[in-house]
Design an enzyme around this catalytic site. Structure first.
Site, PDB file in Angstrom:
ATOM      1  CE  LYS A 148      -1.204   2.605   2.816  1.00 31.03           C
ATOM      2  NZ  LYS A 148      -1.519   3.960   2.298  1.00 31.03           N
ATOM      3  N   GLY A 159      -4.541   3.717  -2.213  1.00 29.01           N
ATOM      4  CA  GLY A 159      -5.620   3.314  -0.977  1.00 29.01           C
ATOM      5  C   GLY A 159      -5.320   5.143   0.706  1.00 29.01           C
ATOM      6  N   GLY A 190      -4.864   5.068   4.434  1.00 25.50           N
ATOM      7  CA  GLY A 190      -4.260   4.411   5.193  1.00 25.50           C
ATOM      8  C   GLY A 190      -5.273   4.214   6.309  1.00 25.50           C
ATOM      9  CB  VAL A 199      -5.887   0.072   1.190  1.00 22.88           C
ATOM     10  CG1 VAL A 199      -5.475  -0.762   0.806  1.00 22.88           C
ATOM     11  CG2 VAL A 199      -7.065   0.586   0.802  1.00 22.88           C
ATOM     12  N   GLY A 200      -4.679   0.083   4.036  1.00 21.53           N
ATOM     13  CA  GLY A 200      -3.502  -0.116   5.315  1.00 21.53           C
ATOM     14  C   GLY A 200      -4.309  -0.915   6.577  1.00 21.53           C
ATOM     15  CD  GLU A 245      12.099   4.320   9.271  1.00 24.43           C
ATOM     16  OE1 GLU A 245      12.499   5.400   9.741  1.00 24.43           O
ATOM     17  OE2 GLU A 245      11.833   4.757   7.454  1.00 24.43           O
ATOM     18  CB  CYS A 271      12.665   9.132   9.063  1.00 24.21           C
ATOM     19  SG  CYS A 271      12.735   8.213   8.246  1.00 24.21           S
ATOM     20  CD  GLU A 325      10.073  12.718  12.447  1.00 26.79           C
ATOM     21  OE1 GLU A 325      10.295  12.289  11.758  1.00 26.79           O
ATOM     22  OE2 GLU A 325       8.622  12.390  12.618  1.00 26.79           O
TER      23      GLU A 325
END
Length: 480
Positions: A178, A209, A211, A214-215, A253, A287, A387
Site C-alpha cells: 500500500k 488507497g 491508510g 486499505v492499510g 520504522e 525521518c 518532528e
C-alpha cells in the site's frame, strides 16, 4: 492494461495491480494529486477500498503456496530481475518524483539508485543467511511468515517500495503493498518495473488507497501475517494495537528527532555544511534528518557565523534544477505545519538566525518554506522535541561531552544520530552512548547491509541486510 489516461492535461489513474494484472478499482473515492511546486492539479487517482485490499490479499495467499517453497537461487534470480528493471527506469522515476512531491534532483536520484541497489543488497544478504542450521540432532529451518503487508510513505516512496519488497522476496514471502496515495504517479512508473521483471503471478500486489481504509484492512486481515510500515509514530502505535488481534509480526520504522553532536575539535568549514545538508536533506522531509545540532558553548558564535556563511549553498527553488537544495513541502497541509512550528519556536524564545516565517521571495505559488535555523534553543522546547518534517534546524549549546550525550538522548525518538569530530576514537566513544538505531560519524553515510530502525518511539524491528530478511522469517525446530 494499466489505466493512466489523460483527462485534458490531467492524468487519470483508475487501476490497482492484483494477481499479475491491472484491474479497475472497486473503491470509488477520487483524490487529486497536486504539484507542490506550482500548486496545480496534475492527476486524479481512484483510491482502493477494503474489497480491493481483500482481493490482493487473496492473490498473495494463493501465490504463497508455491513461492514460499522456492529456493535461494530462485529468489535471487527474481531479485536480479527487479534490480535490472528498476535501474533501467531511474530517469523516469526521477522525473515523476520531482513533479509529484517536489523532491530535489540532487536528493531523488541517489535515493532511487539506492532503491534499485536494494535488490542486489538483499540478494547478497540472502546468500549469507543460513536458512537451515543444525543444533546437535535438532534441525532449525527459517520459514517465510506468509503474506506481508508493506505500507510506504510519500517522502521516498520508490525507495521503500524497493527495499521492503527486496527483503520480503528474499525471505520467500508474497506481498500486498500500500504505497502512499500522495505518490500515485510514482507508483504507476514503479509498477512498470514490476511488469517488466515478469514476477510469478500474485507475488507482488499493489493497492493505492488511504491508510485508514486499505492499510487498516491489511492490519486486521487474518491472512496477512506481517506488516512492515514506514511513517509516523502515531500510526505505528495504532498498527501495533490493531495487529495484536491477529498476532501480526510488525516492523515499524517511525519518526526521528536526530541529534548531530559537533565535538569541540570539529573543523567547522567541513562540519557546518555537512550539518546543514543532514538537516535539510529531502527539504527536511526525512525521518533521519539531523535536526538538532549540538555545539560546544565555547564555539557557538563561530558556529553561527559558519552557518550564515554556508547557507547560500542551500538555495530554495525549482526541484528540477540540479543546483536546488531545498524544494517545496509535499502539500499545503505540510507547509502550514512547518509554518506553525516556526511560529512556535519564536513564541518559546528561540532566535531565528536565518529563515523564518513565510515563503521565500519569488516562490509564492508553491508550498515553499524558508530553510530556517534557530539558535538559543533549549532542548525542552517544542521545536527540539517534536518532528517538524521540514527544513528547520535547532542549534543547542552544551558545556561538556557528558551534557551533549545527555541532551542527545533526551528525546522520545531514537532513529538516527550523528557525531562530528577530528579525533575518531573519541567520536566512536560518543557514538556508542547515543540511543539510536544508527549513528554516522563524520558524514551522511549509508550501508545497505547494516540494520536500519529505531530505539524508543522510533520503531520496532530492523530493515536491510540479513536483519531485514530475518524479520520475514520464523524459526522452526525439528527434534529427533
Amino acid at each position: 492494461m494499466q489505466a493512466v489516461m489523460e483527462k485534458g492535461t490531467i492524468k487519470k489513474i483508475t487501476t490497482h495491480y492484483i494477481d499479475g494484472a491491472f484491474v479497475e478499482s472497486h473503491g470509488r473515492e477520487v483524490m487529486d494529486i497536486i504539484n507542490p511546486t506550482s500548486g496545480e492539479t496534475i492527476a486524479c487517482v481512484t483510491l482502493g477500498d477494503e474489497e480491493d485490499a481483500r482481493r490482493a490479499i487473496a492473490a498473495a495467499r494463493r501465490a504463497f503456496n508455491s513461492f514460499g517453497r522456492t529456493t535461494k537461487e530462485e529468489r535471487a534470480e527474481i531479485l536480479r530481475k527487479l534490480h535490472k528493471a528498476v535501474a533501467a527506469r531511474i530517469d523516469d522515476l526521477t522525473a515523476v518524483m520531482v513533479e509529484e512531491y517536489g523532491g530535489v534532483v540532487q536528493f531523488v536520484r541517489p535515493i532511487l539508485e539506492a532503491g534499485a541497489n536494494a535488490f542486489l543488497a538483499a540478494e547478497k544478504a540472502l546468500q549469507e543467511l543460513p536458512l537451515t542450521r543444525k543444533l546437535g540432532k535438532t534441525t532449525v529451518t527459517l520459514e517465510p511468515v506468509g503474506v506481508a503487508g508493506l505500507i510506504t510513505p510519500w517522502n521516498a516512496n520508490a525507495l521503500f517500495l524497493c527495499s521492503k519488497l527486496a527483503s520480503a522476496v528474499a525471505a520467500g514471502c508474497t506481498v500486498v503493498m500500500k504505497p502512499s496515495e500522495l505518490s500515485s504517479l510514482q507508483t504507476q512508473v514503479w509498477l512498470q518495473c514490476i511488469v517488466e521483471a515478469e514476477l510469478p503471478q500474485g507475488l507482488c500486489n499493489v493497492v493505492t488507497g488511504r491508510g485508514d481504509v486499505v492499510g487498516a484492512e491489511l492490519v486486521r486481515h487474518p491472512d496477512v501475517a506481517k506488516i512492515s510500515f514506514t511513517g509516523s509514530s502515531a500510526v505505528g502505535k495504532s498498527i501495533m494495537r490493531e495487529g495484536a488481534a491477529t498476532m501480526k509480526r510488525v516492523t515499524l520504522e517511525l519518526g526521528g528527532k536526530s541529534p548531530n553532536i559537533l565535538l569541540d575539535d570539529a573543523v567547522l568549514e567541513k562540519a557546518i555544511p555537512t550539518a546543514l545538508a543532514i538537516a535539510f536533506m529531502n527539504s527536511g522531509q526525512a525521518c533521519v534528518a539531523g535536526t538538532r545540532l549540538l555545539v560546544p558553548k565555547s564555539r557557538l558564535e563561530a558556529v553561527k557565523r559558519a552557518i550564515v556563511e554556508a547557507m547560500p549553498a542551500f538555495p530554495v527553488g525549482d526541484p528540477a534544477n540540479p543546483k536546488t537544495a531545498v524544494g517545496p513541502m509535499v502539500t499545503q497541509k505540510q507547509y502550514e505545519r512547518v509554518q506553525s512550528y516556526i511560529r512556535k519556536g519564536m513564541e518559546e524564545g528561540a532566535e531565528v538566525l536565518v529563515g523564518g516565517e513565510g515563503r521565500p521571495k519569488g516562490l509564492e505559488s508553491g508550498y515553499f518554506v524558508k530553510p530556517t535555523v534557530f539558535v538559543n534553543v533549549k532542548n525542552s522546547m517544542t521545536i527540539a522535541q517534536e518532528e517538524i518534517f521540514g527544513p528547520v534546524l535547532c542549534v543547542i549549546a552544551y558545556e561538556t561531552e557528558e551534557e551533549a550525550i545527555r541532551i542527545a538522548n533526551d528525546t522520545s525518538f531514537g532513529l538516527h544520530g550523528y557525531v562530528n569530530g577530528t579525533d575518531v576514537q573519541r567520536a566512536r566513544r560518543v557514538a556508542s552512548q547515543i540511543l539510536a538505531g544508527r549513528i554516522a560519524i563524520n558524514g551522511l553515510l549509508d550501508d545497505q547491509q547494516a540494520p536500519f530502525g529505531g530505539f524508543k518511539h522510533s520503531g520496532v524491528g530492523r530493515e536491510f541486510g540479513t536483519f531485514g530478511i530475518e524479520a520475514y522469517l520464523e524459526p522452526r525446530a525439528i527434534l529427533e
